[in-house]
Enzyme design. Structure first.
Site, PDB file in Angstrom:
ATOM      1  N   LYS A 230       0.844  -1.198   0.000  1.00 21.82           N
ATOM      2  CA  LYS A 230       0.000   0.000   0.000  1.00 21.82           C
ATOM      3  C   LYS A 230       0.875   1.242   0.000  1.00 21.82           C
ATOM      4  CE  LYS A 230      -1.750   1.848   3.786  1.00 21.82           C
ATOM      5  NZ  LYS A 230      -1.503   3.320   3.781  1.00 21.82           N
TER       6      LYS A 230
ATOM      7  N   ASP B 107      -3.600   4.232  -2.023  1.00 27.58           N
ATOM      8  CA  ASP B 107      -4.582   4.698  -1.048  1.00 27.58           C
ATOM      9  C   ASP B 107      -4.692   6.223  -1.105  1.00 27.58           C
ATOM     10  OD1 ASP B 107      -6.417   4.685   0.994  1.00 27.58           O
ATOM     11  OD2 ASP B 107      -4.933   4.431   2.587  1.00 27.58           O
ATOM     12  N   MET B 108      -5.400   6.713  -2.121  1.00 26.91           N
ATOM     13  CA  MET B 108      -5.526   8.152  -2.340  1.00 26.91           C
ATOM     14  C   MET B 108      -6.833   8.741  -1.807  1.00 26.91           C
ATOM     15  SD  MET B 108      -2.743   9.364  -3.796  1.00 26.91           S
ATOM     16  CE  MET B 108      -2.027   8.400  -2.452  1.00 26.91           C
ATOM     17  N   LYS B 109      -7.800   7.896  -1.484  1.00 28.77           N
ATOM     18  CA  LYS B 109      -9.081   8.343  -0.921  1.00 28.77           C
ATOM     19  C   LYS B 109      -9.655   9.529  -1.709  1.00 28.77           C
ATOM     20  CE  LYS B 109      -7.883   6.872   3.780  1.00 28.77           C
ATOM     21  NZ  LYS B 109      -6.449   6.555   3.580  1.00 28.77           N
ATOM     22  N   LEU B 110      -9.852   9.329  -2.995  1.00 29.00           N
ATOM     23  CA  LEU B 110     -10.305  10.409  -3.860  1.00 29.00           C
ATOM     24  C   LEU B 110     -11.690  10.910  -3.474  1.00 29.00           C
ATOM     25  CD1 LEU B 110      -9.228   9.112  -7.403  1.00 29.00           C
ATOM     26  CD2 LEU B 110      -7.917  10.487  -5.770  1.00 29.00           C
TER      27      LEU B 110
ATOM     28  N   ASP C 283     -13.937  14.505  -4.906  1.00 28.69           N
ATOM     29  CA  ASP C 283     -13.964  15.820  -5.536  1.00 28.69           C
ATOM     30  C   ASP C 283     -15.210  15.850  -6.423  1.00 28.69           C
ATOM     31  OD1 ASP C 283     -13.135  18.337  -6.769  1.00 28.69           O
ATOM     32  OD2 ASP C 283     -11.105  17.811  -6.106  1.00 28.69           O
ATOM     33  N   ILE C 284     -15.314  16.878  -7.263  1.00 32.02           N
ATOM     34  CA  ILE C 284     -16.428  16.898  -8.206  1.00 32.02           C
ATOM     35  C   ILE C 284     -16.271  15.730  -9.177  1.00 32.02           C
ATOM     36  CG2 ILE C 284     -16.702  19.398  -7.973  1.00 32.02           C
ATOM     37  CD1 ILE C 284     -15.371  19.675 -10.715  1.00 32.02           C
ATOM     38  N   ASP C 285     -17.382  15.320  -9.785  1.00 36.10           N
ATOM     39  CA  ASP C 285     -17.392  14.100 -10.588  1.00 36.10           C
ATOM     40  C   ASP C 285     -16.297  14.094 -11.659  1.00 36.10           C
ATOM     41  OD1 ASP C 285     -19.613  13.730  -9.068  1.00 36.10           O
ATOM     42  OD2 ASP C 285     -21.030  13.556 -10.727  1.00 36.10           O
TER      43      ASP C 285
ATOM     44  N   THR D  13     -10.649   3.834  10.282  1.00 34.17           N
ATOM     45  CA  THR D  13     -10.506   3.034  11.499  1.00 34.17           C
ATOM     46  C   THR D  13      -9.920   3.826  12.656  1.00 34.17           C
ATOM     47  OG1 THR D  13      -8.421   2.165  10.610  1.00 34.17           O
ATOM     48  CG2 THR D  13     -10.388   0.804  10.348  1.00 34.17           C
TER      49      THR D  13
ATOM     50  N   ARG E 106      -3.735  -5.571  13.977  1.00 35.26           N
ATOM     51  CA  ARG E 106      -2.647  -5.631  14.942  1.00 35.26           C
ATOM     52  C   ARG E 106      -2.499  -7.066  15.464  1.00 35.26           C
ATOM     53  NH1 ARG E 106      -1.895  -1.487  12.903  1.00 35.26           N
ATOM     54  NH2 ARG E 106      -1.586   0.588  13.813  1.00 35.26           N
TER      55      ARG E 106
ATOM     56  N   GLN F  56      -5.039   3.849  15.971  1.00 37.79           N
ATOM     57  CA  GLN F  56      -6.229   3.140  15.514  1.00 37.79           C
ATOM     58  C   GLN F  56      -7.161   2.887  16.691  1.00 37.79           C
ATOM     59  OE1 GLN F  56      -6.745   2.770  12.439  1.00 37.79           O
ATOM     60  NE2 GLN F  56      -4.836   2.449  11.346  1.00 37.79           N
TER      61      GLN F  56
ATOM     62  N   GLY G 180       0.775  -2.135   8.518  1.00 43.47           N
ATOM     63  CA  GLY G 180       1.880  -1.216   8.299  1.00 43.47           C
ATOM     64  C   GLY G 180       2.929  -1.307   9.379  1.00 43.47           C
ATOM     65  N   ARG G 181       2.744  -0.519  10.436  1.00 39.67           N
ATOM     66  CA  ARG G 181       3.761  -0.403  11.479  1.00 39.67           C
ATOM     67  C   ARG G 181       4.185  -1.714  12.125  1.00 39.67           C
ATOM     68  NH1 ARG G 181       0.756   4.741  14.028  1.00 39.67           N
ATOM     69  NH2 ARG G 181      -0.897   3.720  12.848  1.00 39.67           N
TER      70      ARG G 181
END
Length: 230
Positions: free
Chosen positions: A34, A61-64, A66-68, A116, A177, A186, A206-207
């Protein structure tokens, strides 16, 4: 699906150079990574292209949101990169625009429901009247209707989400975890084995891996737990 194809290691690392070293350290143990904001804004977009060219699976993982038109144009470009998964915030209009833009590309679009790191009090603070679980279920229904490829949610909600979306959609869960591990920032966490048993298809870790003294050993331990659960 083998456990190693379900484990996504979060490269939440400051520089591309450090990320390259981590990928080399993990070697064949991990084929899926990721890349989020931290690395993306330090050259991680091109690094994502390189990983994909090298045969790795990449979760961008950009979590877009915005306008369509802006969402659609972003997805169109990302679909040419060769990445496997891309996140879009689970707002119906944004999801529909993303799905249309990704048609024919093979890119799996993931709907981000509730982070999360957030709980009911956090949602209340920003103006939501629903609790986290209720909001996740509503957004899962909307993602299914929009034609998204999967859902991002806490493993605590995986079983209920699976009932809504059926067996075909991916359920990707961060906040994983190992037993006894530090939850960090988290708030809704679960162990790898419990998450898979609850209905998650992919786990983002991740961590607990990238900050471990021996990242490869940490990854192998998590994979062993996942294999037992499967």
């Amino acid at each position: 699906m083998h456990a190693r194809n379900r484990l996504i290691v979060g490269l939440d690392i400051p520089t591309v150079g450090e990320a390259e070293k981590m990928v080399a350290t993990l070697g064949d143990t991990v084929p899926f990574y990721k890349i989020g904001y931290q690395l993306a804004f330090a050259g991680g977009i091109e690094f994502a292209r390189d990983l994909a060219k090298d045969g790795k699976n990449v979760f961008l993982d950009m979590k877009l949101l915005d306008i369509d038109n802006t969402v659609a144009k972003g997805v169109e470009n990302i679909a040419t990169m060769g990445v496997t998964m891309l996140t879009v915030h689970a707002y119906p209009k944004a999801m529909r625009a993303a799905v249309k833009a990704a048609e024919g590309s093979g890119l799996c679009l993931l709907a981000v429901t509730v982070l999360t790191s957030m709980d009911d009090a956090d949602l209340l603070e920003v103006g939501y009247q629903a609790d986290a679980r209720t909001l996740v279920m509503r957004r899962a229904e909307q993602a299914l209707a929009a034609g998204m490829g999967g859902i991002v949610c806490s493993a605590e909600e995986s079983a209920a989400v699976r009932k809504i979306v059926g067996s075909d959609m991916a359920i990707v869960t961060p906040g994983i975890r190992p037993a006894g591990g530090d939850a960090g920032d988290q708030k809704r966490v679960m162990t790898p084995g419990d998450a898979l048993r609850a209905g998650s298809s992919h786990l983002v870790v991740g961590r607990p891996i990238v900050k471990a003294a021996d990242p490869r050993a940490a990854a192998r331990a998590i994979l062993a737990e996942m294999t037992s659960a499967l």
